[in-house]
Enzyme design. Structure first.
Site, PDB file in Angstrom:
ATOM      1  N   ARG A 140      17.554 -28.659  22.864  1.00  0.00           N
ATOM      2  CA  ARG A 140      17.707 -27.445  22.048  1.00  0.00           C
ATOM      3  C   ARG A 140      19.108 -27.426  21.449  1.00  0.00           C
ATOM      4  O   ARG A 140      20.063 -27.861  22.080  1.00  0.00           O
ATOM      5  CB  ARG A 140      17.518 -26.195  22.905  1.00  0.00           C
ATOM      6  CG  ARG A 140      16.088 -25.899  23.291  1.00  0.00           C
ATOM      7  CD  ARG A 140      15.989 -24.530  23.959  1.00  0.00           C
ATOM      8  NE  ARG A 140      17.294 -24.122  24.505  1.00  0.00           N
ATOM      9  CZ  ARG A 140      17.698 -22.875  24.639  1.00  0.00           C
ATOM     10  NH1 ARG A 140      16.920 -21.887  24.283  1.00  0.00           N
ATOM     11  NH2 ARG A 140      18.875 -22.589  25.142  1.00  0.00           N
ATOM     12  N   ARG A 193      19.357 -30.613  29.881  1.00  0.00           N
ATOM     13  CA  ARG A 193      18.085 -29.905  29.672  1.00  0.00           C
ATOM     14  C   ARG A 193      17.267 -30.560  28.569  1.00  0.00           C
ATOM     15  O   ARG A 193      17.800 -30.947  27.532  1.00  0.00           O
ATOM     16  CB  ARG A 193      18.344 -28.454  29.264  1.00  0.00           C
ATOM     17  CG  ARG A 193      18.726 -27.561  30.413  1.00  0.00           C
ATOM     18  CD  ARG A 193      18.913 -26.153  29.866  1.00  0.00           C
ATOM     19  NE  ARG A 193      19.540 -25.285  30.850  1.00  0.00           N
ATOM     20  CZ  ARG A 193      20.195 -24.168  30.548  1.00  0.00           C
ATOM     21  NH1 ARG A 193      20.301 -23.785  29.288  1.00  0.00           N
ATOM     22  NH2 ARG A 193      20.725 -23.434  31.486  1.00  0.00           N
ATOM     23  N   ARG A 226      32.935  -7.232  29.733  1.00  0.00           N
ATOM     24  CA  ARG A 226      33.156  -8.528  29.098  1.00  0.00           C
ATOM     25  C   ARG A 226      34.516  -8.583  28.393  1.00  0.00           C
ATOM     26  O   ARG A 226      34.959  -9.636  27.990  1.00  0.00           O
ATOM     27  CB  ARG A 226      32.019  -8.786  28.105  1.00  0.00           C
ATOM     28  CG  ARG A 226      31.874 -10.237  27.727  1.00  0.00           C
ATOM     29  CD  ARG A 226      30.539 -10.507  27.107  1.00  0.00           C
ATOM     30  NE  ARG A 226      29.560 -10.944  28.090  1.00  0.00           N
ATOM     31  CZ  ARG A 226      28.275 -11.121  27.802  1.00  0.00           C
ATOM     32  NH1 ARG A 226      27.825 -10.882  26.606  1.00  0.00           N
ATOM     33  NH2 ARG A 226      27.441 -11.529  28.742  1.00  0.00           N
ATOM     34  N   LYS A 239      23.881 -16.967  37.787  1.00  0.00           N
ATOM     35  CA  LYS A 239      24.333 -15.581  38.020  1.00  0.00           C
ATOM     36  C   LYS A 239      23.172 -14.582  37.996  1.00  0.00           C
ATOM     37  O   LYS A 239      23.087 -13.698  38.849  1.00  0.00           O
ATOM     38  CB  LYS A 239      25.366 -15.260  36.946  1.00  0.00           C
ATOM     39  CG  LYS A 239      25.803 -13.833  36.842  1.00  0.00           C
ATOM     40  CD  LYS A 239      27.011 -13.727  35.920  1.00  0.00           C
ATOM     41  CE  LYS A 239      26.728 -14.161  34.492  1.00  0.00           C
ATOM     42  NZ  LYS A 239      26.115 -13.132  33.647  1.00  0.00           N
ATOM     43  N   ARG A 256      31.054 -22.315  23.948  1.00  0.00           N
ATOM     44  CA  ARG A 256      30.675 -21.147  24.766  1.00  0.00           C
ATOM     45  C   ARG A 256      31.597 -21.007  25.968  1.00  0.00           C
ATOM     46  O   ARG A 256      31.968 -19.899  26.355  1.00  0.00           O
ATOM     47  CB  ARG A 256      29.229 -21.292  25.256  1.00  0.00           C
ATOM     48  CG  ARG A 256      28.192 -20.807  24.258  1.00  0.00           C
ATOM     49  CD  ARG A 256      26.802 -21.184  24.690  1.00  0.00           C
ATOM     50  NE  ARG A 256      26.297 -20.360  25.781  1.00  0.00           N
ATOM     51  CZ  ARG A 256      25.234 -20.697  26.521  1.00  0.00           C
ATOM     52  NH1 ARG A 256      24.598 -21.827  26.291  1.00  0.00           N
ATOM     53  NH2 ARG A 256      24.817 -19.908  27.480  1.00  0.00           N
TER      54      ARG A 256
END
Ligand code: ZN
Length: 223
Positions: free
Chosen positions: A160, A128, A94, A18, A171
């Site tokens: 991470r 990742r 949001r 985004k 999330r």
């Protein structure tokens, strides 16, 4: 023609690209990309801004910045001269409260959703691998020559904490809980344009431009 033809909001899940798309749109149409995260950090560090102290007190203590305060900052920002031909909002609104605030101060033309399904988001993030020097690789999309070793600096690679699957799933739950009702609101207003985000960056961008141009042509009666 209206003098503010491009008031745009971009939505998309984590790792949807985004931010990249917002920058491309901003460059193309010469309108500012307003990322709420960047805006908050900028105001916080600008000691001449009357809201700087209030933000520091909240953010440095890990407290949430209220809808009211965020809306106030966005309202100020879009009054600036560089927003006279429009703007691209990223990270705002949001909450439904923020949507109500935004309705009072803007005339949103287009709402893009860079749509990437949950499974693909999880794959994008959980693959990742990072090294301690901040180089980021991906097991599938940008693998290193040797497993577990950074190509750039030779340091060991690790996952991470934020990139583990449980955290991403959480999330995503929060993202859908907040965003889905907002998307519905704009869908009812016929402003929502869904773009398949599971494509190359360039294709995603072209899809947005194509939809914008078609809509403008229709408005101008040249279609
Ligand atoms: Zn490295």
């Amino acid at each position: 023609m209206r003098d503010k033809p491009f008031e745009i909001i971009l939505f998309g899940p984590p790792a949807s690209g985004k931010g990249t798309q917002a920058k491309l749109l901003a460059d193309t149409f010469k309108i500012p990309h307003i990322s709420t995260g960047d805006l908050l950090r900028a105001i916080k560090s600008d000691k001449s801004n009357p809201l700087s102290q209030e933000l520091s007190d909240l953010m440095d203590n890990g407290k949430l910045v209220s809808d009211e305060l965020i809306s106030k900052m966005v309202a100020e920002r879009i009054k600036a001269d560089d927003c006279r031909f429009g703007f691209i909002l990223d990270g705002y609104p949001r909450t439904e409260e923020q949507v109500k605030d935004l309705e009072k101060i803007s005339n949103i033309d287009y709402v893009f959703l860079i749509d990437v399904n949950d499974k693909a988001v999880i794959e994008r993030i959980s693959g990742r691998r990072s090294c301690k020097n901040g180089h980021v690789w991906h097991t599938k999309y940008s693998p290193t020559k040797e497993d577990g070793v950074c190509d750039t600096c030779g340091e060991e690679l690790y996952i991470r904490d934020d990139d583990n699957e449980d955290k991403i799933t959480k999330r995503l739950e929060i993202y859908h809980g907040n965003t889905d009702p907002i998307l519905n609101f704009y869908k009812k207003q016929n402003k929502l344009i869904r773009i398949d985000g599971d494509q190359h960056i360039e294709i995603v961008f072209r899809s947005m431009i194509k939809d914008l141009v078609e809509d403008l042509r229709a408005q101008l009666g040249t279609k």
